[in-house]
Design a protein around this motif. Sequence first.
Motif, PDB file in Angstrom:
ATOM      1  N   ARG A  57      -4.243 -21.226  15.447  1.00  0.00           N
ATOM      2  CA  ARG A  57      -5.278 -22.232  15.133  1.00  0.00           C
ATOM      3  C   ARG A  57      -6.072 -22.610  16.378  1.00  0.00           C
ATOM      4  O   ARG A  57      -7.285 -22.759  16.319  1.00  0.00           O
ATOM      5  N   ARG A  58      -5.390 -22.765  17.496  1.00  0.00           N
ATOM      6  CA  ARG A  58      -6.094 -23.098  18.744  1.00  0.00           C
ATOM      7  C   ARG A  58      -7.050 -21.994  19.154  1.00  0.00           C
ATOM      8  O   ARG A  58      -8.157 -22.256  19.599  1.00  0.00           O
ATOM      9  N   LYS A  59      -6.600 -20.760  19.017  1.00  0.00           N
ATOM     10  CA  LYS A  59      -7.426 -19.621  19.422  1.00  0.00           C
ATOM     11  C   LYS A  59      -8.645 -19.433  18.533  1.00  0.00           C
ATOM     12  O   LYS A  59      -9.675 -18.945  19.000  1.00  0.00           O
ATOM     13  N   VAL A  60      -8.555 -19.786  17.252  1.00  0.00           N
ATOM     14  CA  VAL A  60      -9.703 -19.571  16.358  1.00  0.00           C
ATOM     15  C   VAL A  60     -10.596 -20.799  16.252  1.00  0.00           C
ATOM     16  O   VAL A  60     -11.540 -20.808  15.470  1.00  0.00           O
ATOM     17  N   GLY A  61     -10.303 -21.830  17.016  1.00  0.00           N
ATOM     18  CA  GLY A  61     -11.251 -22.939  17.031  1.00  0.00           C
ATOM     19  C   GLY A  61     -10.713 -24.278  16.648  1.00  0.00           C
ATOM     20  O   GLY A  61     -11.440 -25.098  16.104  1.00  0.00           O
ATOM     21  N   GLY A  62      -9.468 -24.532  16.871  1.00  0.00           N
ATOM     22  CA  GLY A  62      -8.951 -25.862  16.632  1.00  0.00           C
ATOM     23  C   GLY A  62      -7.855 -25.908  15.588  1.00  0.00           C
ATOM     24  O   GLY A  62      -7.565 -24.932  14.929  1.00  0.00           O
ATOM     25  N   GLU A  63      -7.280 -27.074  15.482  1.00  0.00           N
ATOM     26  CA  GLU A  63      -6.213 -27.293  14.506  1.00  0.00           C
ATOM     27  C   GLU A  63      -6.838 -27.427  13.124  1.00  0.00           C
ATOM     28  O   GLU A  63      -7.533 -28.395  12.842  1.00  0.00           O
ATOM     29  N   ALA A  64      -6.601 -26.450  12.283  1.00  0.00           N
ATOM     30  CA  ALA A  64      -7.198 -26.459  10.940  1.00  0.00           C
ATOM     31  C   ALA A  64      -6.541 -27.478  10.032  1.00  0.00           C
ATOM     32  O   ALA A  64      -7.184 -28.052   9.183  1.00  0.00           O
ATOM     33  N   ARG A  65      -5.229 -27.667  10.190  1.00  0.00           N
ATOM     34  CA  ARG A  65      -4.531 -28.616   9.318  1.00  0.00           C
ATOM     35  C   ARG A  65      -3.599 -29.461  10.115  1.00  0.00           C
ATOM     36  O   ARG A  65      -2.870 -29.111  10.897  1.00  0.00           O
TER      37      ARG A  65
END
Length: 65
Positions: A57-65
Amino acid sequence: MTYQSSLFHYEVDLSALSESEREVFEAVEQDGYGVREYARKTGRSPGTVGNLLRRARRKVGGEAR
């Protein structure tokens, strides 16, 4: 007055993820598995799956949930 909103569908760039991070991210975020459910399915501990998901999640742009 009428307002119309539109939603845009986009694909998340997963190229920065390791194979394990990508597998977990796709299973949980895209296929709807829970962390514990996916851990049981793959024989991993829930902590490992949670850590892989958090890094992904961090690598793709943040905490999604």
